[in-house]
Write a protein that holds these residues in place. Structure first.
Motif, PDB file in Angstrom:
ATOM      1  N   UNK A 145      -2.735   1.520  -4.287  1.00 41.52           N
ATOM      2  CA  UNK A 145      -2.464   2.741  -4.162  1.00 41.52           C
ATOM      3  C   UNK A 145      -3.665   3.551  -3.598  1.00 41.52           C
ATOM      4  N   UNK A 146      -3.215   4.578  -2.594  1.00 41.01           N
ATOM      5  CA  UNK A 146      -3.939   5.720  -1.970  1.00 41.01           C
ATOM      6  C   UNK A 146      -3.599   6.843  -2.687  1.00 41.01           C
ATOM      7  N   UNK A 147      -4.426   7.583  -3.487  1.00 44.66           N
ATOM      8  CA  UNK A 147      -4.445   8.837  -3.854  1.00 44.66           C
ATOM      9  C   UNK A 147      -4.808  10.090  -3.175  1.00 44.66           C
ATOM     10  N   UNK A 148      -3.947  10.876  -2.744  1.00 44.36           N
ATOM     11  CA  UNK A 148      -4.372  11.865  -1.665  1.00 44.36           C
ATOM     12  C   UNK A 148      -3.892  13.300  -2.394  1.00 44.36           C
ATOM     13  N   UNK A 149      -4.851  13.821  -2.756  1.00 44.52           N
ATOM     14  CA  UNK A 149      -4.739  15.211  -3.515  1.00 44.52           C
ATOM     15  C   UNK A 149      -4.174  16.249  -2.338  1.00 44.52           C
ATOM     16  N   UNK A 186       0.706  -1.104  -0.096  1.00 47.09           N
ATOM     17  CA  UNK A 186       0.041   0.015  -0.019  1.00 47.09           C
ATOM     18  C   UNK A 186       0.842   1.383   0.067  1.00 47.09           C
ATOM     19  N   UNK A 187       0.878   2.202  -0.872  1.00 49.81           N
ATOM     20  CA  UNK A 187       1.450   3.242  -0.834  1.00 49.81           C
ATOM     21  C   UNK A 187       0.573   4.590  -1.118  1.00 49.81           C
ATOM     22  N   UNK A 188       1.132   5.463  -0.219  1.00 56.14           N
ATOM     23  CA  UNK A 188       0.284   6.779  -0.526  1.00 56.14           C
ATOM     24  C   UNK A 188       0.864   7.716  -1.346  1.00 56.14           C
ATOM     25  N   UNK A 189      -0.044   8.379  -2.470  1.00 51.79           N
ATOM     26  CA  UNK A 189       0.429   9.036  -3.299  1.00 51.79           C
ATOM     27  C   UNK A 189       0.055  10.619  -3.036  1.00 51.79           C
ATOM     28  N   UNK A 190       0.817  11.728  -2.757  1.00 52.47           N
ATOM     29  CA  UNK A 190       0.469  13.065  -2.554  1.00 52.47           C
ATOM     30  C   UNK A 190       0.645  13.906  -3.907  1.00 52.47           C
ATOM     31  N   UNK A 197      -9.313   5.666  -1.468  1.00 51.46           N
ATOM     32  CA  UNK A 197      -8.961   4.201  -1.561  1.00 51.46           C
ATOM     33  C   UNK A 197      -9.458   3.905  -2.881  1.00 51.46           C
ATOM     34  N   UNK A 198      -8.841   3.068  -3.752  1.00 52.46           N
ATOM     35  CA  UNK A 198      -9.292   2.660  -5.145  1.00 52.46           C
ATOM     36  C   UNK A 198     -10.167   1.147  -4.695  1.00 52.46           C
TER      37      UNK A 198
END
Lengths: 416, 263
Positions: B30-34, B1-5, B42-43
């Motif tokens: 993938x965790x998308x974080x704007x 699990x990775x967090x993407x900013x 979370x997808x």
């Protein structure tokens, strides 16, 4: 007379059509780059569901003619007004700048004679283009009986011209619109068609050649003022499309006017009739139907309860069911409930996989309507209904209170 | 699990997506974080994908930039302007599937992911269309020249997409469109953007609006009232910024008193 008062009298011109004439103009700021108009935008909607795209006004509602169906006929006692050319130019520019409209639709009652009136209208267009570099859309009505020289001048500045045929036969015109002749109106149409084609060819060779009505021409038929059947109206429309390369025919429901002539019906035709005529017009232009297929000699009126394509399908059940995964484009276009866009989607998708009933539902096709007429890759129980005697009741619209303009865009069209 | 900013823009998403694709990160990981969101996305929400499980084992070719169909990039660019926070995860999921071998995925309109993507794209497209229709300018007279200012509240952040249309329409005057997200300004030669504004920054009505309202009332035909059709095309949420909307109640009130047709 105050500008505000003039505007409220002369905006009356737009009141009696149900149409969306959303057409745009593709002109550069200096007016030299001109292509045959794009789609316009409907900037507002009135509570009758019709849209406002253009400033649709009469230059004046004084008129020397006595057309029985028109509220502005010379014998009628109605408040009269007249704009100056500068006033119309000013309104057009102000409204356009504020993003209320995409352009101007100018018609007029006939004062003095056809040429004098047309001269005034062409002057408005000229002033907009040359004095103010207006790059929006301009549509001018060709006055019946106008000379070719003035048509030439009008076409130079307008995006589209129209000459209204009004009624399908000369006998109808003699009875209700004395002074107008089919021969005269069709002669104007022929002149416009010839000049439009000529100008296109010239501009293909050289951009310096002057444009002439790059948006082509259209016309209007009044529906319900005479006993003319839908079969006759559609045949007339087809003839005009073919002879004069019209872009559009508008079908305007006759609206009874106060103190109307005794020869006119006291009531307007059902509004749904206008809607069915537009659907039939679309079927002829985009779905490959001939005018003669949409009605029969026994029943020359379009069915009010269901759309013309469904009515045709019910009369020609031998053509169904159609396999959505194998049929040709022409066959798919004839399936009730499948519109042009969905047919194109089906043709694109089936290159990669077979379509099932569920896929049609995802495409937002009405399965209730389409079910009996198609074969899909999976089991479609509804197709057994194709031979039932009560098929019509199973697929025709459910509500007994007929909806006016149930479909949206295909119905919102018309002009004066 | 990775967090993407990342910045919530298409360009930023694209750079991140490219990087993740090369690292072969599955969409579910993938965790998308704007940068402006408080909760990561979370997808996994949305319709179940039909794609087979991860194909990482089959990918033996050396890392090279993946090519995707133009159709996908155009649709993704449009969908990225939507306000739905799940859009970034959806875009990556579709990108992953195209890259994994479903090259013609964009043609299959009935696939659940593509259907979702199409819906987002259509809604953004519709909002662009409505913005071009419903923006209403008002004149602010200064000594030098007039400045034209409009206040608008779009459903999705489409100001940048529609500004070119307004330039084409009126390139010879200075205008500004103020929205809560951002403002567009045209100064005869240059288009600039500034941060969002408030409704109090917009000018008041002028005399031409009265003429427009006269025209609006004049074109209404009471014999054909069809409120449902009007609200379908011009939903009520736009009415507060349309000067003519003030007359609608009055016009509808007239029709209840109209005699029946044929009298």
């Amino acid at each position: 007379m105050d500008l505000d008062v003039k505007l409220s009298i002369l905006a009356d011109a737009a009141k009696y059509d149900a149409s969306c004439a959303a057409s745009g103009s593709k002109r550069s700021g200096d007016g030299r780059q001109v292509t045959g108009g794009g789609a316009g935008v409907c900037h507002s909607y009135t509570p009758d569901g019709r849209c406002i795209t253009l400033l649709k006004v009469l230059l004046t509602n004084h008129c020397i003619f006595d057309c029985k169906y028109c509220v502005n006929r010379v014998g009628n006692d109605t408040p009269r007004a007249r704009f100056t050319a500068a006033e119309v130019v000013g309104l057009t520019l102000d409204f356009h700048r504020r993003n209320y409209i995409d352009g101007l639709f100018l018609s007029s009652g006939v004062i003095q004679n056809a040429d004098y009136t047309m001269e005034q209208m062409a002057e408005v267009a000229r002033s907009l283009r040359e004095d103010h570099r207006f790059n929006g859309y301009i549509h001018l009505k060709a006055v019946p009986g106008v000379s070719d020289e003035l048509l030439e001048k009008a076409g130079r500045y307008a995006d589209r011209l129209s000459a209204n045929i009004e009624l399908p036969t000369q006998e109808d015109l003699d009875a209700l619109a004395p002074g107008k002749t089919h021969a005269g109106i069709e002669s104007s149409m022929a002149t416009i068609a010839a000049r439009v084609a000529e100008s296109k060819t010239e501009r293909a060779k050289s951009k310096a050649a002057p444009p002439f009505a790059p948006g082509g021409q259209s016309t209007q038929l009044i529906v319900g003022a005479t006993p003319a059947s839908d079969r006759l109206l559609l045949a007339t429309a087809t003839g005009l499309y073919q002879k004069h390369q019209l872009r559009r025919v508008y079908y305007s429901a006759f609206s009874p006017i106060p103190h109307g002539d005794v020869r006119l019906p006291g009531q307007a035709p059902p509004l749904l009739r206008e809607h069915r005529l537009y659907q039939a017009d679309w079927l002829m232009r985009f779905y490959g139907f001939e005018a003669g297929e949409l009605t029969t000699l026994d029943q020359p009126a379009l069915d009010l309860e269901c759309d013309p394509k469904l009515a045709w399908a019910l009369r020609h059940r031998a053509e169904f069911p159609v396999d959505v995964n194998r049929a040709s484009r022409g066959q798919l276009l004839r399936v009730p409930g499948l519109g042009v866009r969905n047919v194109l989607r089906i043709l694109a998708i089936r290159r990669y996989r077979s379509l099932r009933l569920e896929d049609l539902r995802v495409l937002r096709v009405s399965l209730r309507k389409v079910g009996p007429f198609v074969i899909t890759a999976d089991h479609n129980p509804a197709v057994k209904a194709i031979d039932r005697l009560d098929l019509r009741g199973r697929v025709a619209p459910l509500h007994s209170q007929l909806e006016l303009f149930a479909a949206s865009r295909s119905a919102l069209v018309g002009e004066v | 699990m990775i967090l993407v900013r990342f910045e919530p823009t298409f360009t930023a998403w694209r750079a991140e997506a490219r990087r993740l694709l090369q690292q072969k990160m599955e969409p579910g990981q993938v965790l998308w974080q704007p940068n402006d969101a408080s909760q990561p996305m979370l997808d996994g929400l949305g319709a179940a994908s039909e794609a087979p499980p991860a194909r990482i084992a089959n990918r033996t070719e050396p890392t090279k930039p993946s090519t995707v169909p133009r159709v996908f990039l155009d649709a993704a660019w449009m969908a990225s302007h939507h306000r739905d926070p799940q859009r970034w995860a959806l875009l990556y999921r579709v990108l992953w599937r195209i890259d994994a071998g479903e090259r013609c995925l964009m043609n299959i309109g009935v696939d659940p992911d593509i259907h979702l993507l199409e819906d987002l794209r259509k809604q953004v497209g519709r909002e662009c269309h409505k913005m071009k229709a419903f923006v209403r300018f008002r004149e602010v007279k200064t000594e030098a020249a007039s400045h034209w200012v409009a206040w608008y509240q779009p459903e999705h952040d489409v100001v940048e997409m529609t500004a070119p249309a307004f330039i084409q329409r009126m390139d010879e005057v200075c205008w500004s469109i103020l929205t809560p997200d951002r403002c567009a300004h045209w100064e005869l030669k240059r288009l600039t953007f500034s941060p969002g504004a408030k409704v109090t920054d917009a000018p008041d009505a002028d005399a031409v609006e009265e003429l427009w309202r006269t025209y609006y009332r004049g074109t209404f035909n009471p014999a054909r009232v069809n409120e449902r059709c009007m609200t379908r095309n011009m939903p009520r949420r736009y009415w507060k910024n349309l000067p003519e909307a003030q007359d609608i109640a009055g016009l509808l009130g007239e029709t209840t008193n109209k005699p029946a047709k044929g009298d």
